[in-house]
Scaffold this active site. Structure first.
Site, mmCIF file in Angstrom:
data_model
loop_
_atom_site.group_PDB
_atom_site.id
_atom_site.type_symbol
_atom_site.label_atom_id
_atom_site.label_comp_id
_atom_site.label_asym_id
_atom_site.label_seq_id
_atom_site.Cartn_x
_atom_site.Cartn_y
_atom_site.Cartn_z
ATOM 1 N N ASP A 11 5.906 -22.461 7.338
ATOM 2 C CA ASP A 11 6.469 -22.443 8.904
ATOM 3 C C ASP A 11 7.892 -22.153 8.919
ATOM 4 O O ASP A 11 8.509 -23.400 8.627
ATOM 5 C CB ASP A 11 6.013 -23.494 9.602
ATOM 6 C CG ASP A 11 6.251 -23.276 11.160
ATOM 7 O OD1 ASP A 11 7.106 -22.550 11.411
ATOM 8 O OD2 ASP A 11 5.853 -24.188 11.896
ATOM 9 N N HIS A 12 8.602 -21.098 9.013
ATOM 10 C CA HIS A 12 9.888 -20.791 8.964
ATOM 11 C C HIS A 12 10.701 -21.726 9.647
ATOM 12 O O HIS A 12 11.811 -21.783 9.379
ATOM 13 C CB HIS A 12 10.268 -19.360 9.206
ATOM 14 C CG HIS A 12 10.112 -18.916 10.304
ATOM 15 N ND1 HIS A 12 9.149 -18.260 11.002
ATOM 16 C CD2 HIS A 12 11.264 -18.873 11.439
ATOM 17 C CE1 HIS A 12 9.417 -17.887 12.447
ATOM 18 N NE2 HIS A 12 10.494 -18.287 12.457
ATOM 19 N N ASP A 56 0.413 -18.466 18.829
ATOM 20 C CA ASP A 56 1.362 -18.169 18.092
ATOM 21 C C ASP A 56 2.576 -18.788 17.967
ATOM 22 O O ASP A 56 3.262 -19.163 16.865
ATOM 23 C CB ASP A 56 2.153 -16.673 18.690
ATOM 24 C CG ASP A 56 3.147 -16.161 17.751
ATOM 25 O OD1 ASP A 56 2.772 -15.844 16.667
ATOM 26 O OD2 ASP A 56 4.393 -15.863 18.371
ATOM 27 N N HIS A 113 4.678 -24.183 15.166
ATOM 28 C CA HIS A 113 6.061 -24.322 15.400
ATOM 29 C C HIS A 113 6.283 -25.780 16.122
ATOM 30 O O HIS A 113 6.838 -26.600 15.654
ATOM 31 C CB HIS A 113 6.893 -23.270 15.978
ATOM 32 C CG HIS A 113 6.980 -21.983 15.318
ATOM 33 N ND1 HIS A 113 6.758 -21.956 13.884
ATOM 34 C CD2 HIS A 113 7.061 -20.756 15.768
ATOM 35 C CE1 HIS A 113 7.175 -20.820 13.517
ATOM 36 N NE2 HIS A 113 7.192 -19.975 14.662
ATOM 37 N N GLU A 170 12.502 -17.703 24.250
ATOM 38 C CA GLU A 170 12.762 -16.389 23.604
ATOM 39 C C GLU A 170 13.331 -15.354 24.696
ATOM 40 O O GLU A 170 12.598 -15.159 25.603
ATOM 41 C CB GLU A 170 11.782 -15.666 22.732
ATOM 42 C CG GLU A 170 11.396 -16.513 21.522
ATOM 43 C CD GLU A 170 10.190 -15.834 20.716
ATOM 44 O OE1 GLU A 170 10.721 -15.156 19.675
ATOM 45 O OE2 GLU A 170 9.332 -16.325 20.968
ATOM 46 N N LYS A 205 8.242 -15.895 25.993
ATOM 47 C CA LYS A 205 8.890 -14.430 25.935
ATOM 48 C C LYS A 205 9.732 -14.336 27.178
ATOM 49 O O LYS A 205 9.261 -14.530 28.255
ATOM 50 C CB LYS A 205 7.822 -13.221 25.579
ATOM 51 C CG LYS A 205 7.207 -13.689 24.223
ATOM 52 C CD LYS A 205 8.046 -13.393 23.109
ATOM 53 C CE LYS A 205 7.208 -13.242 21.936
ATOM 54 N NZ LYS A 205 8.078 -12.975 20.765
ATOM 55 N N LYS A 262 15.175 -24.416 9.110
ATOM 56 C CA LYS A 262 16.141 -24.582 9.908
ATOM 57 C C LYS A 262 16.791 -26.064 9.662
ATOM 58 O O LYS A 262 16.344 -26.986 9.802
ATOM 59 C CB LYS A 262 15.944 -24.303 11.479
ATOM 60 C CG LYS A 262 15.437 -22.960 11.867
ATOM 61 C CD LYS A 262 15.197 -22.758 13.232
ATOM 62 C CE LYS A 262 14.713 -21.514 13.708
ATOM 63 N NZ LYS A 262 15.654 -20.679 13.271
ATOM 64 N N ARG A 301 0.715 -1.208 -0.082
ATOM 65 C CA ARG A 301 -0.055 -0.005 0.064
ATOM 66 C C ARG A 301 0.849 1.286 -0.058
ATOM 67 O O ARG A 301 0.398 2.380 -0.194
ATOM 68 C CB ARG A 301 -1.043 -0.056 1.251
ATOM 69 C CG ARG A 301 -2.126 -0.942 1.127
ATOM 70 C CD ARG A 301 -2.771 -0.847 2.492
ATOM 71 N NE ARG A 301 -2.291 -1.744 3.391
ATOM 72 C CZ ARG A 301 -2.813 -1.862 4.647
ATOM 73 N NH1 ARG A 301 -3.919 -1.488 4.927
ATOM 74 N NH2 ARG A 301 -1.812 -2.518 5.489
ATOM 75 N N LYS A 311 1.923 -17.684 8.633
ATOM 76 C CA LYS A 311 0.942 -17.839 9.821
ATOM 77 C C LYS A 311 0.705 -16.409 10.370
ATOM 78 O O LYS A 311 1.427 -15.450 10.083
ATOM 79 C CB LYS A 311 1.696 -18.756 10.938
ATOM 80 C CG LYS A 311 2.965 -18.144 11.654
ATOM 81 C CD LYS A 311 3.656 -18.982 12.558
ATOM 82 C CE LYS A 311 4.495 -18.305 13.414
ATOM 83 N NZ LYS A 311 4.119 -17.106 14.425
#
Length: 525
Positions: free
Chosen positions: A198-199, A256, A261, A237, A361, A203, A62, A169
């Site tokens: 799914d990144h 999330d 994952h 994380e 987190k 890996k 945009r 996702k």
């Protein structure tokens, strides 16, 4: 074979080939994901000669910008986000294949302009009418974009021209919304055209789970309930929600991280051997595991699922803010930033073997691992010696930040009396195979270009994952937490997480007192 030949063989593995000629259309092409991950990943593929010379990119967003401005932006961004050395010649080759289209995703006229841009790319770069669309947008745009692509006749496959759509996702917010989104996409696309990304599956260690299990005859015979006591999966994380508070406060850690994952890690760890490495053969076995995970009853949620939210913490004299004080987070938020669960897989191989998972987190370290604890050996032989207990053997698949595998076992300590110490045999990818310039998206984008969907989720896999998570979401929505925040930032989550394992006579392999990042003791130390 000389050392030079060996190096060449490693750099050019059997079966590797460049992606098909194609145009990649990135919806949300002016965003962070594009500049930080997607474009650097494509640059790395070009460096490794895995990107077709007949290739182009059309970014759709945009923001008001011309193609030349977008190209200038790329020249600056790649200097900051490249994961390896840059070549001026390759950078300019890449720049000439970048195009930009400023448009609203809901505007039908934009898709007419997109069709013109694709025809231009076909003509200038010989991309042969093959297109894949990457939806790097908010999830609310997924279905409308696909519907507009269908209406503009931009996803129909004919005359050996392929069309694919990569969906980021989150794929739905619960089982009902995931089913609805699948239905909407399948009204326009065939399942074979949908690549739910799914990144985490990009890996190396995640991909290596299959090679580790099925290429080595010493592990598969003991990969079952007779020899394995339990499995622990930790995805930690250190960061908070940063600038994503608005999104995160509506999502939470369970949505999330778990149905995508972590369940992908579980399915690869627990699946039966596939009949081949063809995409559907592998995904059939993954889907069986996801369907075999027992959904929790309301009573089981209370004892086998733990939620937490971080409060203020301290690290090296620095104050870490509480979640409720983060940007765009409600001051009375009940959104979880930590989840721990105990799940059971209801099949022959894994009956009575619990899988413990946790993610959150503001944990002490950024660390992702799959740890398999084997059953303890009988103590009989060591009665009357100085050995007071036998430590369990752990096989640990380290996924990030350092990728590798370690196996811990007992060995006699030097001296005249019988004493045992735990030692580790470990291997790190960087030590054996060298470092590689990677974002984690290279393999996934390349697979999309060659039509290999092995590492992408199917509709049934997505829905199976949500069917496990949704009962937990429903109960947590009905019962507002009374003790949030319940763990300080910089710790391994609330005490209820430890208590969940303690009730089973177990404990987390890593906790706030362990030196997670210390190097393992080698057998020769």
């Amino acid at each position: 074979m000389t050392s030079a030949n060996v190096a060449e063989a490693m750099e050019q593995p059997d079966g590797g080939r460049a992606g098909d000629p194609c145009v990649m259309v990135i919806f949300g092409g002016a965003g962070d994901l594009t500049k930080r991950k997607l474009l650097p990943a494509l640059y790395n593929l070009a460096t490794e000669n895995l990107l077709s010379r007949e290739f182009a990119i059309v970014a759709v967003a945009r923001e008001s910008m011309s193609t030349e401005q977008f190209r200038d932006k790329f020249r600056q961004d790649i200097k900051q986000f490249a994961t390896g050395a840059l070549s001026d010649d390759l950078t300019e080759w890449f720049v000439r294949r970048l195009y930009y289209l400023s448009a609203e995703f809901s505007d039908a006229k934009a898709y007419s302009k997109l069709k013109d841009a694709l025809l231009q790319a076909d003509k200038e770069h010989g991309t042969r009418g093959n297109y894949f669309y990457y939806l790097a947008t908010a999830s609310t745009f997924f279905a409308p974009i696909v519907q507009q692509l269908g209406a503009a006749d931009l996803v129909a496959e004919a005359d050996n021209k392929w069309r694919r759509v990569v969906v980021e996702k989150p794929f739905g917010r619960d089982l009902e919304s995931a089913c609805t989104l699948n239905t909407q996409l399948l009204q326009v696309l065939n399942e074979s055209q949908i690549y739910r990304i799914d990144h985490y599956l990009g890996k190396e260690t995640v991909q290596n789970i299959l090679a580790f299990r099925f290429a080595n005859g010493i592990f598969e015979p003991i990969w079952n309930r007779r020899y394995i006591d339990h499995v622990q999966i930790t995805v930690g994380e250190t960061v908070g929600v940063e600038q994503r508070g608005g999104y995160y406060d509506q999502s939470g850690t369970l949505r999330d991280m778990v149905p995508n994952h972590i369940f992908q890690l579980i399915s690869l760890t627990a699946m039966e051997p596939p009949i081949s490495f063809q995409a559907d053969a592998v995904r059939d076995e993954q889907a069986k595991i996801l369907h075999a995970i027992q959904p929790l009853t309301s009573e089981e949620v209370l004892s086998r699922a733990v939620r937490g939210q971080y409060g203020e913490g301290h690290e090296q004299g620095k104050v870490m803010p509480a979640y409720r004080t983060e940007f765009s987070v409600a001051p009375d938020s009940s959104t979880e930033t930590f989840v721990a669960m105990k799940v059971q897989i209801d099949n022959w191989r894994w009956a009575d073997v619990p899988f413990y998972l946790r993610t959150g987190k503001r944990l002490p370290t950024r660390h992702t691992e799959v740890a398999i604890q084997f059953r303890r050996a009988p103590f009989v032989l060591f009665r009357g010696t100085g050995v007071e207990r036998l430590a369990p053997n752990f096989l640990v698949l380290n996924i990030q930040p350092e990728e590798g595998i370690s196996l811990s076992f007992g060995a006699k300590m030097p001296g005249p009396i019988m004493r045992l110490g735990t030692v580790d045999m470990s291997f790190a990818y960087s030590d054996y195979f060298g470092g590689s310039a990677a974002t984690g998206y290279e393999r996934l984008l390349h697979d999309c270009m060659i039509g290999d969907a092995t590492l992408f989720q199917r509709a049934d896999m997505v829905e199976a994952g949500w069917s496990v998570v949704t009962p937990i979401l429903d109960l947590w929505k009905a019962l507002r937490p009374r003790n949030f925040p319940n763990y300080p930032a910089g710790t391994w989550g609330p005490k209820e997480s430890d208590e969940m394992l303690a009730r089973d006579g177990r404990k987390w392999r890593l906790n706030s007192h362990d030196a997670v990042l210390s190097k393992p003791v080698s057998a020769g130390s």
